[in-house]
Design a protein around this motif. Structure first.
Motif, PDB file in Angstrom:
ATOM      1  N   ASN A 260       6.236  -1.797   1.190  1.00 12.36           N
ATOM      2  CA  ASN A 260       6.192  -2.918   1.505  1.00 12.36           C
ATOM      3  C   ASN A 260       6.327  -3.347   2.401  1.00 12.36           C
TER       4      ASN A 260
ATOM      5  N   GLU B  26       1.518   9.598   0.458  1.00 12.39           N
ATOM      6  CA  GLU B  26       0.091   8.618  -0.772  1.00 12.39           C
ATOM      7  C   GLU B  26       1.234   8.662  -1.949  1.00 12.39           C
TER       8      GLU B  26
ATOM      9  N   GLY C 167       0.437  -1.303   0.181  1.00 15.32           N
ATOM     10  CA  GLY C 167      -0.272  -0.175  -0.050  1.00 15.32           C
ATOM     11  C   GLY C 167       0.684   0.996  -0.775  1.00 15.32           C
ATOM     12  N   THR C 168       0.158   2.100   0.283  1.00 10.67           N
ATOM     13  CA  THR C 168       1.159   3.663   0.026  1.00 10.67           C
ATOM     14  C   THR C 168       1.907   3.585   1.711  1.00 10.67           C
TER      15      THR C 168
ATOM     16  N   LEU D 120      10.368   0.650  -0.979  1.00 10.90           N
ATOM     17  CA  LEU D 120       9.684   1.677  -1.650  1.00 10.90           C
ATOM     18  C   LEU D 120       9.846   2.166  -3.234  1.00 10.90           C
TER      19      LEU D 120
ATOM     20  N   LEU E 233       4.376   4.143  -2.131  1.00 10.06           N
ATOM     21  CA  LEU E 233       4.324   2.246  -2.603  1.00 10.06           C
ATOM     22  C   LEU E 233       5.454   2.248  -1.305  1.00 10.06           C
TER      23      LEU E 233
END
Length: 564
Positions: free
Chosen positions: A213, A208, A160-161, A218, A211
């Motif tokens: 994990n 935002e 996600g962000t 990133l 990204l």
């Protein structure tokens, strides 16, 4: 694009105070005061069938290369982002199967919602994405366009962000540890140092647009507000950005520079370690007024556990005066990074990796081009070892390896090399004129070539060149790819190389011929023939020149040629 989502104690509905984490996705020119919108996930749940049909209706555009799934990853003001699976064909181009391991993200932008300036803006973003080549920047593969949509095919990064990760921690009344924050900010600064080195300013850095994990790897995304400038004209005038992360000078002055990105990273670090925004406000007007003044403090209770070194780095990156902020590569030399990096075992540069850089000098240009294209399709798991080697070599901390870094690495592993050898290594690997090696160039030179030149990858490469789906390629198409990749070549050598493998049709290669050319182990006999032909051409040209100086010799030359 939304205006703002305010979060206070994990309850968006009750939020009125902007002192906690907020997201702001709209450009300054179109901000609407005090507007609060729903969380992005709730928006996606309410998509109508007509909205999600964009991918279904336009499916035929990608039918030969991709299978679009029903999964929607996100929604923007001008379109959707969805998942697609790459189709793979082996030998017979009419038969294909889906490569479940190769999933990409496809962004569909509806042209009907755009004017010509906006379309030009999007094409500018595509051009910028195509030049960005860094482990922490999202990869751009290709694009398609028809009468109704522009489709961008990009790397799918699972996770996600950063904003979503921050919110989860805030909901549990926690923040990132300084160690984790250091890993995140180091990657951000390295990526932005690379952008700035290439005269690209992001101008909208915020959680935002990052990204991330579970391993804290990133990728920076959304270069929609980015601009590239000439090295001698590194200023911008358009006031764009997101309210909580925008630099004061963007709001205050008629022009600003690349320092605005450093301010934004400073704000992100502030939020990571504290869970608070530096500028608390109850309205957008109040927020912008505080940002303009640039005054903030470290009085939030969570700063009691934050080190003085961390707060010092924040202060430097969020200096009110842009010229007082460190450039990204200098910020990475701050004491805070040294303290935290001491906890990580240092990556040892492998001798075999460096020897492959030396061997790369002997690889023909067509194979170099093939490797560079295939490299772009690999995911992080396939390149994790070489990525760590590249970052260890990147002494400049800007996503580029120069000759001094190569020399130091050679010395460390006792590879003897004089200045001329080192220069030839860098020159052969680097395709640009900066004498520095970027990430993809390093991967192409050091990865195991045989593992890459598989049937599937060769066919993918062939179809990548064969844009018009004619199942044959020619000199012009290959030359175009070489120019796009900035690989230097000699037109005559390339033409003769293609002619040597072209058997079915003159000056054209079908797939099996293309494959034979790339898998050929020895081009020397071909190049020798080319050199002999070039020598004959030179001799012929010399005779022609002499004949122009002496008309009688022309008769002699013609007579000599007719005797054969």
């Amino acid at each position: 694009m939304g205006q703002c989502v305010a979060v206070n104690g994990g309850n968006p509905k009750k939020a009125k105070d902007l002192s906690y984490l907020t997201t702001h996705n709209q450009e300054i020119e179109v901000w609407k005061q005090d507007q609060i919108i729903q969380d992005e996930k709730k928006q996606l749940e309410k998509f109508s069938e007509s909205q999600t049909q964009i991918f279904t209706i336009q499916k035929d555009i990608f039918s030969k290369k991709y299978k679009l799934t029903k999964e929607i990853l996100g929604k923007g003001e001008f379109g959707l982002v969805g998942k697609a699976i790459r189709k793979v064909s082996i030998k017979n181009w009419e038969q294909s199967h889906e490569d479940e391991k190769k999933v990409v993200a496809i962004k569909a932008i509806a042209k009907q919602r755009l004017d010509q300036d906006m379309i030009k803006h999007i094409r500018s973003e595509m051009k910028i994405l195509n030049t960005l080549d860094h482990p922490n920047i999202i990869k751009y593969y290709e694009d398609f366009e028809n009468d109704t949509h522009i489709f961008l095919v990009m790397e799918l990064f699972e996770g996600g962000t950063l904003y979503e990760k921050m919110i989860k921690l805030v909901d549990r009344k926690k923040t990132f540890s300084e160690f984790d924050a250091c890993l995140i900010i180091e990657k951000l600064l390295r990526a932005i140092a690379f952008c700035h080195e290439n005269n690209i300013c992001h101008r909208d850095l915020k959680p935002e647009n990052i990204l991330i994990n579970q391993n804290l790897e990133l990728k920076i995304i959304d270069f929609g507000l980015s601009k590239q400038r000439n090295r001698n004209l590194r200023v911008f005038k358009t006031r764009v950005g997101s309210p909580s992360y925008i630099a004061p000078e963007v709001l205050q002055t008629d022009q600003y520079g690349f320092e605005c990105d450093i301010w934004s990273i400073g704000v992100i670090l502030y939020v990571l370690v504290s869970g608070y925004m530096p500028f608390g406000a109850k309205s957008m007007t109040e927020l912008l007024a505080k940002v303009k003044k640039g005054y903030y403090d470290f009085r939030a209770p969570t700063f009691d556990k934050v080190s003085s070194q961390c707060m010092d780095l924040i202060s430097k990156m969020m200096s009110f005066y842009p010229k007082n902020r460190p450039i990204a590569s200098k910020a990475l030399q701050h004491e805070w990074f040294k303290i935290n990096q001491a906890k990580i075992s240092k990556t040892v540069i492998e001798k075999d990796v460096l020897l492959k850089l030396v061997e790369y000098r002997n690889i023909p240009i067509v194979k170099r081009a093939a490797l560079k294209v295939i490299i772009r399709t690999l995911d992080d798991a396939q390149t994790s070892f070489l990525r760590s080697q590249f970052l260890a070599l990147d002494q400049l901390r800007c996503g580029l390896v120069d000759i001094n870094s190569i020399k130091d690495a050679f010395d460390q592993v006792n590879i003897p090399a004089d200045a001329e050898t080192l220069e030839s290594v860098v020159e052969s690997v680097s395709c640009n004129k900066t004498a520095k090696i970027n990430y993809s160039e390093f991967l192409a030179a050091t990865i195991d070539m045989l593992s890459l030149l598989t049937e599937e990858n060769l066919w993918m490469l062939f179809k990548f060149i064969d844009k018009e789906d004619q199942n044959e390629i020619d000199f012009v198409q290959i030359e175009y790819i070489l120019k796009q990749l900035e690989i230097p070549y000699k037109a005559k050598e390339l033409q003769n190389l293609l002619n040597n493998f072209s058997k079915q049709k003159p000056n054209k290669l079908v797939y099996d011929e293309f494959k034979e050319m790339l898998l050929c182990d020895d081009y020397s006999y071909i190049l020798e023939n080319i050199n002999e032909m070039q020598e004959e051409d030179l001799l012929r040209n010399d005779q022609l020149l002499q004949s122009q100086l002496n008309p009688k010799s022309l008769i002699f030359t013609v007579q000599e040629n007719n005797r054969v």
